[in-house]
Enzyme design. Structure first.
Site, PDB file in Angstrom:
ATOM      1  N   LYS A  39      26.103  47.381  42.487  1.00 35.80           N
ATOM      2  CA  LYS A  39      26.365  46.220  41.631  1.00 35.80           C
ATOM      3  C   LYS A  39      26.935  45.085  42.473  1.00 35.80           C
ATOM      4  O   LYS A  39      28.061  45.177  42.977  1.00 35.80           O
ATOM      5  CB  LYS A  39      27.355  46.549  40.520  1.00 35.80           C
ATOM      6  N   GLU A  84      47.798  37.680  48.856  1.00 41.50           N
ATOM      7  CA  GLU A  84      46.508  37.270  49.396  1.00 41.50           C
ATOM      8  C   GLU A  84      46.041  36.029  48.636  1.00 41.50           C
ATOM      9  O   GLU A  84      45.896  36.069  47.414  1.00 41.50           O
ATOM     10  CB  GLU A  84      45.497  38.410  49.210  1.00 41.50           C
TER      11      GLU A  84
HETATM   12  P1  NAD Z   1      37.167  41.847  42.371  1.00 38.52           P
HETATM   13  O1  NAD Z   1      37.932  43.109  42.549  1.00 38.52           O
HETATM   14  O2  NAD Z   1      37.522  40.954  41.262  1.00 38.52           O
HETATM   15  O3  NAD Z   1      35.620  42.164  42.201  1.00 38.52           O
HETATM   16  C1  NAD Z   1      34.917  42.956  43.128  1.00 38.52           C
HETATM   17  C2  NAD Z   1      33.760  43.601  42.405  1.00 38.52           C
HETATM   18  O4  NAD Z   1      34.266  44.523  41.444  1.00 38.52           O
HETATM   19  C3  NAD Z   1      32.861  42.640  41.644  1.00 38.52           C
HETATM   20  O5  NAD Z   1      31.531  43.074  41.769  1.00 38.52           O
HETATM   21  C4  NAD Z   1      33.341  42.793  40.211  1.00 38.52           C
HETATM   22  O6  NAD Z   1      32.377  42.500  39.249  1.00 38.52           O
HETATM   23  C5  NAD Z   1      33.692  44.270  40.167  1.00 38.52           C
HETATM   24  N1  NAD Z   1      34.658  44.676  39.157  1.00 38.52           N
HETATM   25  C6  NAD Z   1      35.602  43.919  38.542  1.00 38.52           C
HETATM   26  N2  NAD Z   1      36.312  44.671  37.668  1.00 38.52           N
HETATM   27  C7  NAD Z   1      35.805  45.932  37.739  1.00 38.52           C
HETATM   28  C8  NAD Z   1      36.120  47.161  37.100  1.00 38.52           C
HETATM   29  N3  NAD Z   1      37.109  47.260  36.221  1.00 38.52           N
HETATM   30  N4  NAD Z   1      35.408  48.261  37.421  1.00 38.52           N
HETATM   31  C9  NAD Z   1      34.419  48.205  38.341  1.00 38.52           C
HETATM   32  N5  NAD Z   1      34.063  47.065  38.970  1.00 38.52           N
HETATM   33  C10 NAD Z   1      34.751  45.937  38.689  1.00 38.52           C
HETATM   34  O7  NAD Z   1      37.257  41.141  43.781  1.00 38.52           O
HETATM   35  P2  NAD Z   1      36.597  39.778  44.206  1.00 38.52           P
HETATM   36  O8  NAD Z   1      37.441  38.683  43.706  1.00 38.52           O
HETATM   37  O9  NAD Z   1      35.141  39.761  43.906  1.00 38.52           O
HETATM   38  O10 NAD Z   1      36.684  39.892  45.810  1.00 38.52           O
HETATM   39  C11 NAD Z   1      37.752  39.485  46.509  1.00 38.52           C
HETATM   40  C12 NAD Z   1      38.588  40.668  46.938  1.00 38.52           C
HETATM   41  O11 NAD Z   1      37.801  41.574  47.718  1.00 38.52           O
HETATM   42  C13 NAD Z   1      39.718  40.258  47.834  1.00 38.52           C
HETATM   43  O12 NAD Z   1      40.902  40.883  47.438  1.00 38.52           O
HETATM   44  C14 NAD Z   1      39.289  40.765  49.210  1.00 38.52           C
HETATM   45  O13 NAD Z   1      40.346  41.012  50.081  1.00 38.52           O
HETATM   46  C15 NAD Z   1      38.518  41.973  48.875  1.00 38.52           C
HETATM   47  N6  NAD Z   1      37.594  42.334  49.969  1.00 38.52           N
HETATM   48  C16 NAD Z   1      37.889  43.421  50.746  1.00 38.52           C
HETATM   49  C17 NAD Z   1      37.067  43.777  51.803  1.00 38.52           C
HETATM   50  C18 NAD Z   1      37.385  44.958  52.677  1.00 38.52           C
HETATM   51  O14 NAD Z   1      36.505  45.406  53.401  1.00 38.52           O
HETATM   52  N7  NAD Z   1      38.595  45.497  52.625  1.00 38.52           N
HETATM   53  C19 NAD Z   1      35.924  43.023  52.061  1.00 38.52           C
HETATM   54  C20 NAD Z   1      35.644  41.918  51.267  1.00 38.52           C
HETATM   55  C21 NAD Z   1      36.506  41.590  50.205  1.00 38.52           C
END
Ligand code: NAD
Length: 490
Positions: free
Chosen positions: A195, A400
């Site tokens: 997804k 962050e």
């Molecule tokens: P997010 O957690 O809001 O969303 C990430 C994904 O999860 C999206 O596809 C979203 O639709 C999905 N999602 C949201 N709620 C969910 C749920 N309850 N169950 C399952 N899926 C769900 O994060 P974001 O704002 O899209 O991304 C930014 C974050 O990602 C930052 O905190 C960043 O540090 C982190 N990130 C980490 C890495 C790593 O390798 N550690 C890499 C890139 C980004």
């Protein structure tokens, strides 16, 4: 507004103006509407619902994508389950050939992928073109090489695939995160349902087309679009054997709770608040470049961004003078322009989050610096920002921000640098700038961070494992370590 005013007071940009150097979009076709990619075809969603994906630099709608409901997710998991039987039994060298083919097609279609990544996500074309797309191709190429060598990777064990993997990714590196997830899973003989993030689904739709072009067997890769709800259906599906999530720590915790006790394997790649540490013997000009790359690359939408600069007190002033001067040369604007350094913020919601935390920084007494730069009228933009007079208790030093905002702290001794660097709930990455190899090794041992860069920052390679400690998650992606979460070794 207060922030922009401060920007106007900043030093005027000197030097010459660049002529526009726009990347062409003629070779790109974006459909009006995309269905779900299930069992090798684009299908209408059972939900009958679609949502728009926009260009954050212009706020124009690029396409509509399907919103998968629980039935849709179920259909995708079923398709992946059926495909698993043949895929997992296939001669591994044949599996490798599909992955090599995907890698080559990504290279062949790299201009198209780079432009769509930039249109959908707002990142500068030079980054999509030179970082995201080549690294995505390299990931498939690298893991293709492992597909028929698993027995040598894990000697005296019997590596077996797990089944269907459910994978959820964020919006900051859409195609690259897809590659990090899909390549090792497939190399190990699993099938996947992925997804993408709701604001950046388009390169995943192109990737679905690449799977068809590579004649990948139907159902080996399935892509369901939607927001968090769709992700939660995927994570909760009983036939998923392994969940791989990259995203925020907050959602990572929800997922960990959802899979607890189910026996599903889980890896979490979450947020970060990395320290970029500059000692007084560091090559200052190089360090300034590394600091800029560390926090302003991809508008700071980088989990491992060097968002806390720890600078040795004795060189604070000269280093900050050079850094401020360098910020004035950064070019913010049309992400399709090849000279653009800072593109658009990925979404309105993310822009509001950045603005909110910057206001908190001001209220808490930190001093802001922003170079003079004109923000385009439409779209979501935030200027490169530097905060000094920051203490460890400030929220801008702890949370962050996920935007182009750097918080500067100082230290006197290496021990103080380590203590401050580790004083965070996160532990994803860190940077050390010094002339002394022994100090680099000592610092690396002391710091609780999954990746430590020495005299460089934000370097990625498919052969190198990546992942976090503490609230940055667990499990590793990349390298031989990246195969482990997708294999049963018993
Ligand atoms: P997010 O957690 O809001 O969303 C990430 C994904 O999860 C999206 O596809 C979203 O639709 C999905 N999602 C949201 N709620 C969910 C749920 N309850 N169950 C399952 N899926 C769900 O994060 P974001 O704002 O899209 O991304 C930014 C974050 O990602 C930052 O905190 C960043 O540090 C982190 N990130 C980490 C890495 C790593 O390798 N550690 C890499 C890139 C980004």
């Amino acid at each position: 507004m207060a922030i922009e005013k401060r920007g106007e007071q900043a030093l005027q940009v000197s030097g010459f103006e660049y002529a526009p150097a726009l990347e062409s979009t003629d070779h790109v076709t974006i459909a009006n509407r995309y269905g779900l990619f299930i069992g090798g075809s684009f299908v209408e969603p059972h939900s009958k619902r679609y949502f728009p994906t926009i260009n954050p630099a212009t706020e124009e709608t690029l396409a509509e994508v399907a919103e998968a409901d629980a039935e849709d997710v179920g259909a995708a998991v079923r398709a992946a389950g059926i495909a698993f039987r043949a895929w997992s039994q296939m001669d591994p060298s044949r599996r490798a050939r599909y992955l090599f083919r995907i890698s080559r097609i990504i290279q062949e279609r790299s201009r198209e992928l780079a432009v769509v990544e930039t249109l959908d996500g707002g990142k500068p074309i030079k980054e999509s073109r030179d970082v995201d797309v080549p690294l995505a191709a390299a990931h498939f190429f690298y893991y293709a090489g492992w597909a028929d060598k698993l027995e040598w990777a894990f000697p005296n064990r019997t590596p077996r695939p797990l089944g269907v993997a459910g994978q959820v990714i964020p919006w900051n590196f859409p195609l690259l995160m897809l590659a990090w997830k899909i390549a090792p899973a497939l190399a190990a003989g699993n099938t996947v349902v992925l997804k993408p993030a709701e604001t950046t689904p388009l390169t995943a739709m192109l990737f679905a087309d690449i799977c068809r072009q590579a004649e990948l067997p139907d159902g080996v890769v399935n892509i369901v679009t939607g927001a968090g709800q769709t992700g939660s259906y995927l994570v909760a599906h009983p036939d998923i054997k392994k969940v791989a999530f990259t995203g925020s720590t907050e959602v990572g915790k929800l997922i960990q709770r959802a899979v607890a006790g189910t026996g599903k394997r889980l890896t979490l790649e979450l947020g970060g608040k990395a320290a970029n540490i500059v000692f007084d013997d560091a090559p200052i000009d190089q360090a300034v470049e590394g600091i800029v790359n560390g926090i302003y690359f991809n508008q700071g939408h980088v989990c491992c961004a060097g968002s806390r600069l720890l600078v040795q007190e004795s060189i604070q002033e000269p280093l900050l003078d050079k850094l401020r001067a360098r910020l004035q040369t950064l070019r913010l604007g049309n992400p399709l322009d090849k000279n653009t350094d800072i593109g658009a913020i990925n979404s309105k919601a993310q822009l509001e989050k950045i603005q909110g935390l910057v206001q908190v920084g001001l209220q808490e007494g930190a001093e802001i610096y922003q170079p003079a730069c004109q923000l385009p009228e439409r779209g979501f933009w935030f200027p490169p920002t530097l905060f000094t007079n920051v203490s460890q208790s400030h929220r801008i030093a702890r949370e962050e921000i996920f935007g182009p905002v750097l918080s500067v702290l100082t230290f006197r001794t290496p021990a103080e640098a380590v203590e401050k660097a580790n004083n965070t709930p996160y532990g994803l990455s860190a940077g050390v700038w010094t002339d002394k190899g022994s100090r680099i090794l000592w610092m690396t041992e002391q710091m609780r961070a999954g990746v430590v860069w020495a005299n460089t920052f934000n370097r990625f390679d498919p052969t190198s494992p990546f992942g976090g400690y503490k609230e940055s998650g667990f499990g590793r992606e990349g390298g031989m370590h990246g195969l482990l979460p997708y294999l049963d070794l018993n």
